[in-house]
Each structure stands twice: as structure tokens, then as C-alpha cells.
Design a protein around this motif. Sequence first.
Motif, PDB file in Angstrom:
ATOM      1  N   SER A   1      -0.951  16.060  -2.803  1.00 24.85           N
ATOM      2  CA  SER A   1      -0.185  14.971  -2.210  1.00 24.85           C
ATOM      3  C   SER A   1       1.290  15.112  -2.558  1.00 24.85           C
ATOM      4  O   SER A   1       1.627  15.486  -3.675  1.00 24.85           O
ATOM      5  CB  SER A   1      -0.682  13.622  -2.749  1.00 24.85           C
TER       6      SER A   1
ATOM      7  N   GLY B   1       1.434  11.218   6.756  1.00 27.27           N
ATOM      8  CA  GLY B   1       1.501   9.762   6.752  1.00 27.27           C
ATOM      9  C   GLY B   1       2.862   9.271   6.302  1.00 27.27           C
ATOM     10  O   GLY B   1       3.776  10.048   6.026  1.00 27.27           O
TER      11      GLY B   1
ATOM     12  N   HIS C   1       0.837  -1.202   0.000  1.00 22.82           N
ATOM     13  CA  HIS C   1       0.000   0.000   0.000  1.00 22.82           C
ATOM     14  C   HIS C   1       0.875   1.257   0.000  1.00 22.82           C
ATOM     15  O   HIS C   1       0.610   2.211  -0.740  1.00 22.82           O
ATOM     16  CB  HIS C   1      -0.938  -0.008   1.207  1.00 22.82           C
ATOM     17  N   LYS C   2       1.930   1.270   0.807  1.00 20.58           N
ATOM     18  CA  LYS C   2       2.825   2.428   0.859  1.00 20.58           C
ATOM     19  C   LYS C   2       3.567   2.607  -0.465  1.00 20.58           C
ATOM     20  O   LYS C   2       3.732   3.722  -0.949  1.00 20.58           O
ATOM     21  CB  LYS C   2       3.826   2.306   2.020  1.00 20.58           C
TER      22      LYS C   2
ATOM     23  N   GLU D   1      -3.606  14.562   5.603  1.00 23.77           N
ATOM     24  CA  GLU D   1      -2.987  13.638   6.545  1.00 23.77           C
ATOM     25  C   GLU D   1      -1.476  13.566   6.387  1.00 23.77           C
ATOM     26  O   GLU D   1      -0.961  13.379   5.289  1.00 23.77           O
ATOM     27  CB  GLU D   1      -3.574  12.242   6.317  1.00 23.77           C
TER      28      GLU D   1
ATOM     29  N   CYS E   1      -6.927  12.844   3.775  1.00 24.99           N
ATOM     30  CA  CYS E   1      -7.005  11.903   4.890  1.00 24.99           C
ATOM     31  C   CYS E   1      -7.538  10.551   4.429  1.00 24.99           C
ATOM     32  O   CYS E   1      -8.368  10.457   3.522  1.00 24.99           O
ATOM     33  CB  CYS E   1      -7.804  12.462   6.057  1.00 24.99           C
ATOM     34  N   GLY E   2      -7.029   9.526   5.068  1.00 20.31           N
ATOM     35  CA  GLY E   2      -7.365   8.160   4.704  1.00 20.31           C
ATOM     36  C   GLY E   2      -8.647   7.671   5.345  1.00 20.31           C
ATOM     37  O   GLY E   2      -9.262   8.337   6.188  1.00 20.31           O
ATOM     38  N   GLU E   3      -9.003   6.467   4.967  1.00 25.00           N
ATOM     39  CA  GLU E   3     -10.264   5.870   5.401  1.00 25.00           C
ATOM     40  C   GLU E   3     -10.352   5.726   6.919  1.00 25.00           C
ATOM     41  O   GLU E   3     -11.397   6.011   7.500  1.00 25.00           O
ATOM     42  CB  GLU E   3     -10.433   4.502   4.739  1.00 25.00           C
ATOM     43  N   GLU E   4      -9.264   5.293   7.570  1.00 20.43           N
ATOM     44  CA  GLU E   4      -9.300   5.116   9.026  1.00 20.43           C
ATOM     45  C   GLU E   4      -9.642   6.435   9.712  1.00 20.43           C
ATOM     46  O   GLU E   4     -10.462   6.464  10.634  1.00 20.43           O
ATOM     47  CB  GLU E   4      -7.960   4.600   9.562  1.00 20.43           C
TER      48      GLU E   4
ATOM     49  N   LEU F   1       1.097   4.121  -2.908  1.00 19.60           N
ATOM     50  CA  LEU F   1       0.891   5.543  -2.611  1.00 19.60           C
ATOM     51  C   LEU F   1       2.056   6.363  -3.139  1.00 19.60           C
ATOM     52  O   LEU F   1       1.863   7.409  -3.765  1.00 19.60           O
ATOM     53  CB  LEU F   1       0.723   5.742  -1.103  1.00 19.60           C
TER      54      LEU F   1
END
Length: 189
Positions: free
Chosen positions: A70, A109, A48-49, A107, A90-93, A52
Motif C-alpha cells: 500500500s 483509490g 475512512h480516507k 486497487e 482491493c476493498g470490500e465493494e 487509510l
Amino acid sequence: MDQPTIIQSLNSTDVEGAYLVFERSITQAFNQEGLGSLQDDMKDEIEHKKSLLQSTLHSDEYSESTDTGSFFLLAKRGNSVVGTISYAPCGEEIRILSENRLNDIGELGSLYILPEVQGQGIGSMLIRALATELQKRGIQQFCLDSGYRTAQKKWKRKFGEPYTAAHNYWGEGTDHMVWLCNVKDFAAN
């Protein structure tokens, strides 16, 4: 003598170095948290990272007119990437845990430092550089989240008490925390 740490924007020549930072530091984080047996979850987090990072790199190269806001910054010593940090929507969490109250806040991150250079202030340098860039862009707040207990202890010292926390989110005794921070408190003046 040790080489000085410099902070710079992501470029295509540093992708493999950033990948190595993800692989080594995420593996270490899972092991520190007692989650080393969750190999699939660890691999998913690393992939995932990487994804991104790739999408950020390609949006920077090909679509300056459709800037998503971003970006990645890297900490380097010589030609080696030793740390990463990103800024993105910002992400889903965070959306879930804040009940959508932080949807318009970007976010912080992907703050990862190679294990052998952790504790040397590189993370603080990256946070300061990111906040300084956000200040230049007129952004006043950022948020961040963590489900790692080790990181949560560091973030409480650096950012104070979390904006919100979901208790037992990942199972008994494992919380997920979200912080909301003012850029001016962390930018270089």
C-alpha cells in the motif's frame, strides 16, 4: 506564474494537506451527486480516507520488512497538497461486486483533487505516476471502483467500459461500477 505540479510519495509533513484535500473534494462530490444531506455518510467517508492514509504512513515508517504494498502519492504545488491517489489491496465493494474474482488485484483509490484545480490534468498525472510505480514493482493490473455518477463518466472516458456494474446499488438510478485496467496502458514509457 502558476507553480508546477510535482508528484511525490506521502510523508508525515503532508498529512494535514492531504486531509484538507479529502475534506474539500469528498464534500464537493457528495454535493454534486445530490447527497449533501447525508452528513454522517460524508463524514464517515472522510474519516475512512484519513484512517487509510494514517495506516499507510505508519506501515511505511515502521515495517519496511512487512510491506503491504500500500502507498499514497501526492500532487503538490509549492508546499500545498492539491491531490492524492493510493494503491492498496482491493476493498470490500470490489470484492463483493466482482464476486471475489479480483481479490488478488490491487486497487487504485483515494483519487481526490482540490475543487479549484480540478480539470487541469492533475488526476491524469497521479494515475500515470501510480501506474509507473506499479510497473516498476512488476504489477500488471489494478482495479478501481466508483459509485459517484460524475466520476463514472470520467472513468468511462479514461478506462473504458467497467469490468462489472451493480445497477441501482445505492438506490434507483445509482450504479456502482468496477474497472479492471492494465498497468502498461497508463504508465509513462
